[in-house]
Design a protein around this motif. Structure first.
Motif, mmCIF file in Angstrom:
data_model
loop_
_atom_site.group_PDB
_atom_site.id
_atom_site.type_symbol
_atom_site.label_atom_id
_atom_site.label_comp_id
_atom_site.label_asym_id
_atom_site.label_seq_id
_atom_site.Cartn_x
_atom_site.Cartn_y
_atom_site.Cartn_z
ATOM 1 N N SER A 30 7.059 -21.684 67.053
ATOM 2 C CA SER A 30 7.984 -20.938 66.422
ATOM 3 C C SER A 30 8.066 -20.214 66.285
ATOM 4 O O SER A 30 6.725 -18.866 65.639
ATOM 5 C CB SER A 30 8.656 -21.973 65.454
ATOM 6 O OG SER A 30 8.784 -22.817 66.006
ATOM 7 N N GLY A 31 9.383 -18.628 66.112
ATOM 8 C CA GLY A 31 8.971 -18.111 65.304
ATOM 9 C C GLY A 31 8.915 -16.495 66.793
ATOM 10 O O GLY A 31 8.215 -15.813 65.664
ATOM 11 N N HIS A 32 7.847 -17.120 67.257
ATOM 12 C CA HIS A 32 8.007 -15.684 68.917
ATOM 13 C C HIS A 32 8.567 -14.537 69.392
ATOM 14 O O HIS A 32 8.860 -14.428 69.984
ATOM 15 C CB HIS A 32 6.934 -16.166 69.458
ATOM 16 C CG HIS A 32 5.741 -16.278 69.239
ATOM 17 N ND1 HIS A 32 4.305 -15.567 69.903
ATOM 18 C CD2 HIS A 32 4.938 -17.366 68.524
ATOM 19 C CE1 HIS A 32 3.816 -15.787 69.659
ATOM 20 N NE2 HIS A 32 3.406 -16.877 68.253
ATOM 21 N N GLY A 33 9.807 -15.156 68.972
ATOM 22 C CA GLY A 33 11.347 -14.914 69.668
ATOM 23 C C GLY A 33 12.316 -15.675 70.825
ATOM 24 O O GLY A 33 12.949 -14.397 71.811
ATOM 25 N N LYS A 34 11.630 -17.006 70.932
ATOM 26 C CA LYS A 34 12.900 -17.465 72.000
ATOM 27 C C LYS A 34 14.296 -17.495 71.701
ATOM 28 O O LYS A 34 14.957 -17.282 73.057
ATOM 29 C CB LYS A 34 11.970 -19.248 71.782
ATOM 30 C CG LYS A 34 11.204 -19.319 72.427
ATOM 31 C CD LYS A 34 10.786 -20.778 72.237
ATOM 32 C CE LYS A 34 10.566 -21.385 71.144
ATOM 33 N NZ LYS A 34 10.365 -21.448 69.855
ATOM 34 N N THR A 35 14.606 -17.807 70.282
ATOM 35 C CA THR A 35 15.792 -17.582 70.720
ATOM 36 C C THR A 35 16.858 -16.200 70.648
ATOM 37 O O THR A 35 17.670 -15.340 71.870
ATOM 38 C CB THR A 35 16.906 -18.425 69.107
ATOM 39 O OG1 THR A 35 16.216 -19.833 69.134
ATOM 40 C CG2 THR A 35 17.867 -17.791 69.508
ATOM 41 N N THR B 86 2.912 -8.403 67.977
ATOM 42 C CA THR B 86 2.694 -8.143 65.985
ATOM 43 C C THR B 86 1.297 -7.873 65.610
ATOM 44 O O THR B 86 1.487 -6.708 65.567
ATOM 45 C CB THR B 86 4.046 -8.678 65.091
ATOM 46 O OG1 THR B 86 4.926 -8.915 65.393
ATOM 47 C CG2 THR B 86 3.486 -7.566 63.823
ATOM 48 N N ALA B 87 0.953 -8.705 65.782
ATOM 49 C CA ALA B 87 -0.626 -8.356 65.512
ATOM 50 C C ALA B 87 -2.156 -8.676 66.556
ATOM 51 O O ALA B 87 -2.810 -8.724 65.822
ATOM 52 C CB ALA B 87 -0.505 -9.103 63.942
ATOM 53 N N VAL C 209 5.799 -13.430 81.513
ATOM 54 C CA VAL C 209 5.438 -12.720 80.030
ATOM 55 C C VAL C 209 6.373 -11.969 79.663
ATOM 56 O O VAL C 209 6.581 -11.146 80.262
ATOM 57 C CB VAL C 209 4.008 -13.263 79.786
ATOM 58 C CG1 VAL C 209 4.016 -12.321 77.953
ATOM 59 C CG2 VAL C 209 3.137 -14.047 80.198
ATOM 60 N N ILE C 210 7.249 -12.424 79.020
ATOM 61 C CA ILE C 210 7.842 -11.346 77.927
ATOM 62 C C ILE C 210 7.038 -11.248 76.808
ATOM 63 O O ILE C 210 6.754 -11.464 75.559
ATOM 64 C CB ILE C 210 9.297 -12.084 77.328
ATOM 65 C CG1 ILE C 210 10.125 -11.983 79.072
ATOM 66 C CG2 ILE C 210 10.218 -10.828 76.847
ATOM 67 C CD1 ILE C 210 10.843 -11.141 79.775
ATOM 68 N N LEU C 211 6.584 -10.142 76.920
ATOM 69 C CA LEU C 211 6.040 -8.952 75.322
ATOM 70 C C LEU C 211 6.993 -8.701 74.357
ATOM 71 O O LEU C 211 7.910 -7.949 74.320
ATOM 72 C CB LEU C 211 5.131 -7.950 75.641
ATOM 73 C CG LEU C 211 4.392 -8.232 76.718
ATOM 74 C CD1 LEU C 211 3.584 -6.869 77.008
ATOM 75 C CD2 LEU C 211 3.517 -8.631 76.502
ATOM 76 N N ASN C 212 7.791 -9.339 73.454
ATOM 77 C CA ASN C 212 8.937 -9.611 71.732
ATOM 78 C C ASN C 212 7.825 -8.760 71.195
ATOM 79 O O ASN C 212 5.906 -8.743 70.344
ATOM 80 C CB ASN C 212 8.569 -10.963 71.361
ATOM 81 C CG ASN C 212 9.956 -10.644 70.766
ATOM 82 O OD1 ASN C 212 10.710 -8.897 70.838
ATOM 83 N ND2 ASN C 212 9.951 -12.161 69.716
ATOM 84 N N ARG C 213 8.634 -7.507 70.342
ATOM 85 C CA ARG C 213 8.226 -7.089 68.928
ATOM 86 C C ARG C 213 6.956 -6.401 69.159
ATOM 87 O O ARG C 213 6.306 -6.127 68.593
ATOM 88 C CB ARG C 213 7.507 -7.753 68.103
ATOM 89 C CG ARG C 213 9.040 -8.780 67.227
ATOM 90 C CD ARG C 213 8.710 -9.477 66.542
ATOM 91 N NE ARG C 213 9.960 -10.571 66.187
ATOM 92 C CZ ARG C 213 9.381 -11.921 66.473
ATOM 93 N NH1 ARG C 213 8.654 -12.737 66.119
ATOM 94 N NH2 ARG C 213 11.106 -12.731 65.973
ATOM 95 N N HIS D 107 0.906 0.488 72.695
ATOM 96 C CA HIS D 107 0.641 -1.050 72.151
ATOM 97 C C HIS D 107 1.219 -1.770 73.651
ATOM 98 O O HIS D 107 0.152 -3.024 74.418
ATOM 99 C CB HIS D 107 2.028 -1.422 71.372
ATOM 100 C CG HIS D 107 1.455 -3.087 70.984
ATOM 101 N ND1 HIS D 107 2.410 -3.436 70.054
ATOM 102 C CD2 HIS D 107 0.078 -3.642 71.249
ATOM 103 C CE1 HIS D 107 2.237 -4.871 69.648
ATOM 104 N NE2 HIS D 107 1.005 -5.173 70.888
ATOM 105 N N GLU D 108 1.990 -0.853 74.401
ATOM 106 C CA GLU D 108 2.513 -1.581 75.705
ATOM 107 C C GLU D 108 1.447 -1.927 76.560
ATOM 108 O O GLU D 108 1.831 -2.979 77.200
ATOM 109 C CB GLU D 108 3.599 -1.133 75.936
ATOM 110 C CG GLU D 108 4.386 -1.734 76.827
ATOM 111 C CD GLU D 108 6.304 -1.684 77.552
ATOM 112 O OE1 GLU D 108 6.529 -1.706 78.706
ATOM 113 O OE2 GLU D 108 6.712 -0.725 77.187
#
Length: 451
Positions: free
Chosen positions: A18-23, A132-133, A157-161, A167-168
């Motif tokens: 949870s918290g990775h940005g699915k929504t 993020t980290a 994969v979708i790289l979020n944040r 970084h990308e």
């Protein structure tokens, strides 16, 4: 009942936790694909009511839940097909997962997990990673998620944040090493974060103008950062659906007779927790379903013979609900069957945090600091408008309130060696949320009780 094959493009948006940005990603994808002119069918794994509200706003059609625990694994693919078929056939179905990809019901391994649903509907997975980290470790994490269950296919994969172009690049190079394509890199964008409350995100119905702005921003974010053509190509790799669509008329056995009693279904900002199949099953059983908003409507719809009051956030609207004294008085005296779940239970009591409610049930309710959350396997204790005594039902609890007393002399359910809820006259009320697609007899029984 639809029985032919249907090559419905579809994919599951999942994450390691949870918290990775699915929504964020799922809602943005739904909105962006719709802006392309596609008809998109939105779905959510698990019992959650709030995310489907954002999905519905993005897709302009009902957000629907796919929960094997609540409805049975055998109904998941049929319910997907049904949801993707009405009101019109969809061009693509997007399914948002729950928790981490392999997290299932407690004590049941991966049963009811996102991975379980992905297998049941034979859909590829689009994995969302909060980067993020982390850097190259994102590739190791993705490889482990893919290898844990070879029957679940992670197609991208979708790289979020993502923090910066450098970084990308680091992340893309790492994912290339393990052969998993990167279909998008979403930058950090705090302006599209929806506000949260004690039970999760604030529902769409409570903040409509802001919600529209959030969904628009998410669409623009995804359009700018995700390869939508690659996402569509991935969705098209799903094999044709061969199992027939779920049909509410078949589920309830059709209407009993020509009379169509009016069933009032609570809605509006205070009562947003309802599955789309509830109204469909009641209609199929022979009812005319009419929405009533207890915040604004002074009376029940004309000719109402039964009332269904689902979940929501009455604690956030207690004063406004109390101010609608005419409807409270009507519900206190209503002689037809009433079915209430969670928020509906609180609304029917004498008071909520000291604010007067309907007074139909002899109980008081208050907020606590404790979250009660989880699936439940219940047995009906008392005959009621929705169940016969001894009948097994699966549901879930999700609340931070408590009632005094916790159950009536005639309780509604029993689970974990304790009794729960209230059956008083023709009223059935408890904290248990149920999905009537897994218990369609409830709709038939309620409509018959109207007669």
């Amino acid at each position: 009942m639809v029985s032919t094959q249907w090559a419905l493009p579809r994919l599951v948006v999942a994450a390691p936790a949870s918290g990775h940005g699915k929504t964020t990603v799922a809602t943005g994808l739904l909105a962006a694909l719709r802006r392309r002119g596609l008809t998109v069918s939105p779905h959510k794994v698990g019992p959650d009511y709030i995310d489907p509200g954002y999905h519905a706003l993005a897709a302009s059609r009902p957000g629907r839940n796919l929960d094997p625990f609540l409805v049975g694994a055998e109904r998941i693919a049929p319910l997907l097909r049904h949801g993707a078929s009405v009101p019109t056939p969809a061009d693509i179905a997007v399914v948002e997962g729950v928790m981490g990809l392999h997290d299932g019901a407690v004590g049941r391994r991966d049963y009811a997990s996102t991975a379980h649903v992905a297998r049941l509907i034979e859909a590829p997975v689009l994995l969302v990673l909060d980067t993020t980290a982390q850097g190259r470790s994102a590739a190791a994490l993705t490889l482990g998620m893919a290898a844990f269950d070879p029957a679940v296919r992670i197609g991208g994969v979708i790289l979020n944040r993502v923090g910066s172009p450098r970084h990308e690049t680091l992340l893309r190079d790492a994912l290339a090493e393990v052969g998993v394509p990167v279909l998008g890199a979403v930058t950090r964008a705090a302006e599209v974060a929806a506000p949260a409350r004690h039970l999760g995100l604030v529902p769409v119905a409570e903040r409509a103008p802001e919600s529209v702005a959030i969904v628009t921003a998410l669409a623009e974010l995804v359009e700018a950062t995700v390869d939508l053509d690659a996402v569509l190509d991935l969705a098209r790799t799903a094999p044709p659906l061969t199992i027939p669509a779920w049909d509410p008329v078949t589920a309830v056995g059709g209407p009993a007779d020509a009379e169509r009693p009016v069933v009032a279904l609570a809605g509006g900002p205070a009562f947003t927790f309802s599955y789309a199949e509830t109204a469909e099953l009641l209609t199929a059983a022979g009812a005319d379903v009419v929405t009533v908003d207890p915040l604004r409507d002074p009376t029940l719809p004309a000719g109402t013979r039964a009332v269904v009051i689902g979940g929501g956030f009455p604690e956030a609207y207690a004063e406004a609900l109390a101010g609608n004294a005419t409807l409270r008085a009507e519900l206190a005296d209503f002689d037809g069957p009433i079915v209430a779940e969670c928020a509906g239970l609180l609304y029917l009591g004498r008071s909520l945090d000291g604010v007067p409610m309907c007074g139909r049930l002899d109980l008081t309710a208050r907020m606590t600091g404790r979250l009660t959350l989880g699936y439940r396997e219940a047995l009906a204790v008392t005959d009621s408008p929705v169940a016969r005594a001894g009948e097994p039902v699966r549901g879930h609890e999700f609340h931070r309130t408590t009632t005094d007393p916790t159950h009536g002399d005639r309780s509604a359910w029993r689970w974990d060696d304790a009794e729960h809820g209230f059956v008083s006259g023709r009223v059935h009320a408890s904290y248990l949320h149920t999905h009537w697609a897994g218990h369609p007899a409830a709709a038939r029984r309620l409509v018959e009780a109207c007669r």
